[in-house]
Design an enzyme around this catalytic site. Structure first.
Site: not given
Ligand code: PLP
Length: 286
Positions: A50, A149, A182
């Site tokens: 990712r 991200k 989210e």
């Molecule tokens: N949504 C956002 C905006 C995030 O910053 C994160 C953290 O990484 C997540 C969702 C959850 O993703 P993950 O389960 O890959 O950590």
């Protein structure tokens, strides 16, 4: 603590970059949040994939291979003798001038920060979180994709400020259409009559914990439906939980003043959280 900076391990106090780094000036860069449990890094390959996808999406060429990145992450943990840790790889566009043009930033900067860490919500795993849906919208997929991200987390910060003001433990974004997106740092699931709903990843980050939660739920025999969710679905849910690397699987028992279910952590949420805990203890890269 020793921090990885462009191939060297330096003490925290010396782990710095320039104010001309476009990561600082413009939020131009990408990052990951990863956890190690008992010396094993959970879903390391997925996080590295990712990170590189996020970089590719912003035309940032990470000047090391994925294999080298993996080794650097593991070595940072070893150097700090950490077994239960949070790991934060960051790749910034690098040092340029005050203009936006990334061509002025020939050398991306790579940092890997790590620190001891335990699940972020403490007692709230037992009692449940209060969430607030916020006015600030998650990025629209046709603009800065929420799948990236990036170091630009300003809207997530604004969401957090709004939740803080209103006494919420977590902020829930809607997208520009008004559908649920989210949390400020986690993905969301809602449960109604034994059926699990979660928004498709067009309007949120493709969470790695989200994918694990779906796998767990399906193994437990539940149907998981990826579909647009409205506020009505949230307010009338039997259970809601959020998933993230930092949050793990965290129950939400109140949202915008509405009590969810009976206001206690629900049975399916508990099952997911418990199975996730077993998962993190028995999987990972050493
Ligand atoms: N949504 C956002 C905006 C995030 O910053 C994160 C953290 O990484 C997540 C969702 C959850 O993703 P993950 O389960 O890959 O950590």
């Amino acid at each position: 603590l020793m921090i990885y900076v462009n191939g060297e391990y330096v003490p925290k106090s010396q782990a710095t970059t320039s104010i001309y780094d476009h990561g600082f000036l413009y939020g131009d860069g990408v990052f990951e949040g990863i956890r190690a449990y008992n010396g094993r890094v959970f879903k390391l390959a997925e996080h590295i994939d990712r990170l590189y996808d996020s970089a590719r999406a912003i035309a940032l060429n990470i000047p090391m291979s994925k294999e080298e990145m993996e080794e650097a992450i593991l070595e940072t943990l070893r150097k700090n003798n950490l077994k239960d840790a949070y790991i934060r790889p960051i790749v910034s566009r690098g040092i340029g001038d005050l203009g936006l043009d990334p061509r002025k930033c020939p050398n991306p900067n790579i940092f890997i920060i790590t620190q001891p860490w335990d699940a972020m919500y403490g007692d709230l795993y037992e009692t449940g979180l209060t969430a607030i849906t916020v006015g600030i919208r998650r990025n629209a997929p046709d603009a800065l994709s929420p799948n990236i991200k990036s170091l630009n987390y300003l809207n997530n910060i604004l969401a957090k400020i709004e939740a803080n003001e209103k006494g919420g433990d977590e902020a829930i974004f809607l997208d520009s259409r008004g559908f649920i997106s989210e949390g400020s740092g986690d993905n969301i699931f809602c449960i109604k009559n034994g059926r699990i709903l979660t928004p498709p990843t067009i309007n949120n980050l493709k969470g790695i914990t989200r994918a694990v939660a779906i796998e767990i739920l399906e193994k437990l025999g539940y149907d998981v439906l990826e579909k647009d969710i409205g506020l009505f679905d949230l307010y009338t849910a039997d259970e809601i939980f959020v998933t993230g690397t930092a949050a793990e699987a965290a129950p939400i028992v109140k949202i915008d003043g509405r009590i969810i279910g009976n206001g206690k952590v629900g049975p399916i949420t508990k099952q997911v959280a418990d199975t996730f805990a077993e998962f993190t203890r028995s999987n990972g890269t050493e």
